[in-house]
Design an enzyme around this catalytic site. Structure first.
Site, PDB file in Angstrom:
ATOM      1  CG  ASP A  47      -1.848   2.431   6.336  1.00  0.00           C
ATOM      2  OD1 ASP A  47      -2.128   2.102   5.165  1.00  0.00           O
ATOM      3  OD2 ASP A  47      -2.291   3.458   6.874  1.00  0.00           O
ATOM      4  CG  ASP A 104      -1.622   1.183   1.524  1.00  0.00           C
ATOM      5  OD1 ASP A 104      -2.531   1.487   0.732  1.00  0.00           O
ATOM      6  OD2 ASP A 104      -1.334   1.890   2.515  1.00  0.00           O
ATOM      7  CG  ASP A 118      -1.431   7.976   0.434  1.00  0.00           C
ATOM      8  OD1 ASP A 118      -0.300   8.397   0.134  1.00  0.00           O
ATOM      9  OD2 ASP A 118      -2.461   8.274  -0.183  1.00  0.00           O
TER      10      ASP A 118
HETATM   11  O1  LIG Z   1      -5.426   7.888  -0.889  1.00  0.00           O
HETATM   12  C1  LIG Z   1      -6.082   7.100  -0.184  1.00  0.00           C
HETATM   13  O2  LIG Z   1      -7.227   7.307   0.231  1.00  0.00           O
HETATM   14  C2  LIG Z   1      -5.455   5.816   0.234  1.00  0.00           C
HETATM   15  O3  LIG Z   1      -4.231   5.526  -0.306  1.00  0.00           O
HETATM   16  P1  LIG Z   1      -3.595   4.100   0.096  1.00  0.00           P
HETATM   17  O4  LIG Z   1      -4.497   3.059  -0.518  1.00  0.00           O
HETATM   18  O5  LIG Z   1      -2.221   4.182  -0.526  1.00  0.00           O
HETATM   19  O6  LIG Z   1      -3.555   4.032   1.583  1.00  0.00           O
HETATM   20 MG   LIG Z   2      -2.778   3.188   3.376  1.00  0.00          MG
END
Ligand SMILES: O=C(O)COP(=O)(O)O
Ligand SMILES: [Mg+2]
Length: 223
Positions: A165, A6, A8
């Protein structure tokens, strides 16, 4: 192994950049900026869900027109919001080591494609991922498992491990039946024990051992 990450809250802390975009958009509506805690709690299900949560938090009426305007403005600015992003400790070193060990690496993020590509470039990660799927590239988004399964397919044969996360990542892994390592220092909202996972870690130095355990088929019973 095929190791999918993942973005963010897992590889990078991008909340300050997203908070800044939100602040610029909200200023146009004469609304107060989001706190960092609010921003973190709204991230995880893509830009559309973020915008919906932001509008609700600042009493912007959720009409179709308002949503379209706020969403468009948010996306317009999002792509350029990469200045404040930082890696979580150890990420760069561990990604390079895993790659050098011959693992194939993938990225599976709900972040829209343009800002995802922009931040990957800014962080110097071009070339590290063998497969990449971001928000908007498929009809569904996490926690639907399609994005994760598509990245796995692109990576080809090999035992999979997904690293994320959030509650959304956990559910994605469960629904895709992919072993899951939970990074506990990102944007999760609930206790670690309430988020199904096979392994958890709070610092990336611990990830290579988890990869070794996953490769040998050792798997802790899911919590
Ligand atoms: O931008 C988002 O809402 C989430 O991004 P992610 O899937 O990398 O955690
Ligand atoms: Mg994330």
């Amino acid at each position: 192994m095929n190791i999918i990450f993942d973005l963010d809250g897992t590889l990078i802390d991008s909340a300050p950049d997203i908070q800044f975009v939100a602040q610029e958009v909200l200023a146009g509506w004469h609304k107060q900026a989001l706190t960092l805690a609010e921003t973190r709690s709204f991230i995880g299900e893509g830009a559309g869900v973020f915008v919906t949560r932001m509008m609700a938090a600042r009493d912007i009426e959720a009409s179709t027109d308002n949503y379209a305007a706020v969403h468009a403005e948010f996306l317009r600015r999002y792509e350029f919001a990469v200045d404040k992003a930082v890696f979580y400790p150890g990420v760069e070193r561990v990604l390079a080591a895993l790659k050098a060990d011959g693992h194939r690496l993938g990225l599976c993020t709900n972040k829209p494609e343009l800002p995802a590509r922009a931040v990957i470039e800014k962080m110097g990660l071009n070339g590290i991922f063998d497969a990449f799927i971001a928000g908007g590239m498929l009809p569904s988004r996490k926690p639907e498992p399609a994005m994760l399964l598509a990245v796995l397919q692109d990576l080809g044969d090999g035992a999979p491990l997904y690293v994320g996360d959030s509650e959304v990542d956990s559910l994605t892994a469960v629904q895709g039946r992919v072993p899951f390592a939970l990074f506990t220092a990102g944007y999760r909202k609930t206790a670690i024990s309430e988020i199904p996972h096979d392994w958890s870690f709070e610092n990336f130095v611990a990830l290579p051992d988890i990869v070794r355990a996953a490769a040998s088929g050792r798997r802790r019973p899911a919590v």
